[in-house]
Design a protein around this motif. Sequence first.
Motif, PDB file in Angstrom:
ATOM      1  N   VAL A 128       3.949   9.970  -8.056  1.00 16.81           N
ATOM      2  CA  VAL A 128       4.890  10.425  -8.951  1.00 16.81           C
ATOM      3  C   VAL A 128       4.135  10.230 -10.355  1.00 16.81           C
ATOM      4  CG1 VAL A 128       6.991   9.617  -7.864  1.00 16.81           C
ATOM      5  CG2 VAL A 128       5.860   8.128  -9.269  1.00 16.81           C
ATOM      6  N   ARG A 129       3.099   9.446 -10.635  1.00 11.36           N
ATOM      7  CA  ARG A 129       2.149   9.180 -11.806  1.00 11.36           C
ATOM      8  C   ARG A 129       1.867  10.573 -12.557  1.00 11.36           C
ATOM      9  NH1 ARG A 129      -2.195   5.009 -11.680  1.00 11.36           N
ATOM     10  NH2 ARG A 129      -0.761   4.029 -13.151  1.00 11.36           N
ATOM     11  N   PRO A 130       1.644  11.841 -11.969  1.00 13.19           N
ATOM     12  CA  PRO A 130       1.554  12.973 -12.801  1.00 13.19           C
ATOM     13  C   PRO A 130       2.483  13.450 -13.578  1.00 13.19           C
ATOM     14  CG  PRO A 130       0.145  13.129 -10.666  1.00 13.19           C
ATOM     15  CD  PRO A 130       0.811  11.858 -10.698  1.00 13.19           C
ATOM     16  N   SER A 131       3.702  13.304 -12.824  1.00 14.03           N
ATOM     17  CA  SER A 131       4.834  13.954 -13.525  1.00 14.03           C
ATOM     18  C   SER A 131       5.262  13.154 -14.583  1.00 14.03           C
ATOM     19  CB  SER A 131       6.041  13.560 -12.490  1.00 14.03           C
ATOM     20  OG  SER A 131       5.830  14.282 -11.344  1.00 14.03           O
ATOM     21  N   LEU A 132       5.023  11.684 -14.809  1.00 12.21           N
ATOM     22  CA  LEU A 132       5.206  11.026 -15.958  1.00 12.21           C
ATOM     23  C   LEU A 132       4.252  11.216 -16.847  1.00 12.21           C
ATOM     24  CD1 LEU A 132       5.941   7.563 -14.339  1.00 12.21           C
ATOM     25  CD2 LEU A 132       7.561   9.171 -15.170  1.00 12.21           C
ATOM     26  N   GLU A 138       0.941  -1.307  -0.053  1.00  9.57           N
ATOM     27  CA  GLU A 138      -0.139  -0.012   0.052  1.00  9.57           C
ATOM     28  C   GLU A 138       0.876   1.118  -0.144  1.00  9.57           C
ATOM     29  OE1 GLU A 138      -3.305   0.596  -0.637  1.00  9.57           O
ATOM     30  OE2 GLU A 138      -3.295  -1.722  -1.062  1.00  9.57           O
ATOM     31  N   PRO A 139       1.935   1.422   0.839  1.00 11.74           N
ATOM     32  CA  PRO A 139       2.641   2.556   0.857  1.00 11.74           C
ATOM     33  C   PRO A 139       3.227   2.944  -0.771  1.00 11.74           C
ATOM     34  CG  PRO A 139       3.209   1.442   2.755  1.00 11.74           C
ATOM     35  CD  PRO A 139       2.361   0.438   1.988  1.00 11.74           C
ATOM     36  N   VAL A 140       3.669   1.709  -1.218  1.00 10.94           N
ATOM     37  CA  VAL A 140       4.508   1.663  -2.347  1.00 10.94           C
ATOM     38  C   VAL A 140       3.282   2.259  -3.565  1.00 10.94           C
ATOM     39  CG1 VAL A 140       5.306   0.338  -4.519  1.00 10.94           C
ATOM     40  CG2 VAL A 140       6.310   0.117  -2.187  1.00 10.94           C
ATOM     41  N   LYS A 141       2.088   1.492  -3.447  1.00 11.68           N
ATOM     42  CA  LYS A 141       1.301   2.259  -4.229  1.00 11.68           C
ATOM     43  C   LYS A 141       1.068   3.694  -4.309  1.00 11.68           C
ATOM     44  CE  LYS A 141      -1.528  -2.010  -5.033  1.00 11.68           C
ATOM     45  NZ  LYS A 141      -2.878  -2.545  -4.891  1.00 11.68           N
ATOM     46  N   ASN A 142       0.844   4.128  -3.193  1.00 14.22           N
ATOM     47  CA  ASN A 142       0.536   5.495  -2.770  1.00 14.22           C
ATOM     48  C   ASN A 142       1.797   6.362  -3.417  1.00 14.22           C
ATOM     49  OD1 ASN A 142      -1.643   5.072  -1.352  1.00 14.22           O
ATOM     50  ND2 ASN A 142      -0.578   4.856   0.726  1.00 14.22           N
ATOM     51  N   VAL A 143       3.116   6.067  -3.150  1.00 18.16           N
ATOM     52  CA  VAL A 143       4.128   6.795  -3.948  1.00 18.16           C
ATOM     53  C   VAL A 143       4.043   6.786  -5.388  1.00 18.16           C
ATOM     54  CG1 VAL A 143       6.640   6.724  -4.190  1.00 18.16           C
ATOM     55  CG2 VAL A 143       5.725   6.417  -2.060  1.00 18.16           C
ATOM     56  N   VAL A 161      11.478   7.572  -9.575  1.00 21.19           N
ATOM     57  CA  VAL A 161      10.421   6.692  -8.769  1.00 21.19           C
ATOM     58  C   VAL A 161      11.125   6.113  -7.661  1.00 21.19           C
ATOM     59  CG1 VAL A 161       9.124   4.668  -8.960  1.00 21.19           C
ATOM     60  CG2 VAL A 161       9.116   6.188 -10.879  1.00 21.19           C
ATOM     61  N   GLU A 162      12.395   5.589  -7.842  1.00 22.20           N
ATOM     62  CA  GLU A 162      13.186   5.099  -6.955  1.00 22.20           C
ATOM     63  C   GLU A 162      13.763   5.894  -5.432  1.00 22.20           C
ATOM     64  OE1 GLU A 162      15.938   1.356  -7.345  1.00 22.20           O
ATOM     65  OE2 GLU A 162      17.469   3.087  -6.804  1.00 22.20           O
ATOM     66  N   ARG A 163      13.839   6.888  -5.952  1.00 22.53           N
ATOM     67  CA  ARG A 163      14.259   7.995  -5.155  1.00 22.53           C
ATOM     68  C   ARG A 163      13.126   8.641  -4.132  1.00 22.53           C
ATOM     69  NH1 ARG A 163      13.959  13.721  -5.389  1.00 22.53           N
ATOM     70  NH2 ARG A 163      15.529  14.841  -4.082  1.00 22.53           N
ATOM     71  N   GLN A 164      11.763   8.491  -4.771  1.00 18.63           N
ATOM     72  CA  GLN A 164      10.838   9.109  -4.047  1.00 18.63           C
ATOM     73  C   GLN A 164      10.500   7.935  -3.184  1.00 18.63           C
ATOM     74  OE1 GLN A 164       9.264  12.053  -4.688  1.00 18.63           O
ATOM     75  NE2 GLN A 164       8.532  11.672  -2.515  1.00 18.63           N
ATOM     76  N   LEU A 165      10.394   6.646  -3.725  1.00 18.97           N
ATOM     77  CA  LEU A 165      10.172   5.532  -2.490  1.00 18.97           C
ATOM     78  C   LEU A 165      11.248   5.402  -1.525  1.00 18.97           C
ATOM     79  CD1 LEU A 165       9.637   2.719  -5.344  1.00 18.97           C
ATOM     80  CD2 LEU A 165       7.669   3.336  -3.645  1.00 18.97           C
TER      81      LEU A 165
END
Length: 91
Positions: free
Chosen positions: A20-24, A11-16, A63-67
């Motif tokens: 980031v999805r809007p940036s992509l 769940e936390p990963v899905k939230n992150v 993505v990885e940095r934000q996670l």
Amino acid sequence: MIPFTDEELIEPVKNVIEKVRPSLALDGGDIVFITVKNSTVYVQLRGACVGCGSSGNTLKYGVERQLKMDIHPELTVINVPIGMENDIDKL
């Protein structure tokens, strides 16, 4: 060692990823969560991200940095090529 089970990370990963999805999407790309296995996050880049020369940087420094910042610094991310969703053990 990450103090969370793979199930606790989902769940936390899905939230992150949603964060980031809007940036992509601004560049015509997208990202889809596949699973977490052994503290490795498996995602699939889609849209304009497929075949883009910058997709590796997007994955690593976006993505990885934000996670790592939001959840745990030892998380890693792997992009699953389209068609390989059922074969993540081979990646």
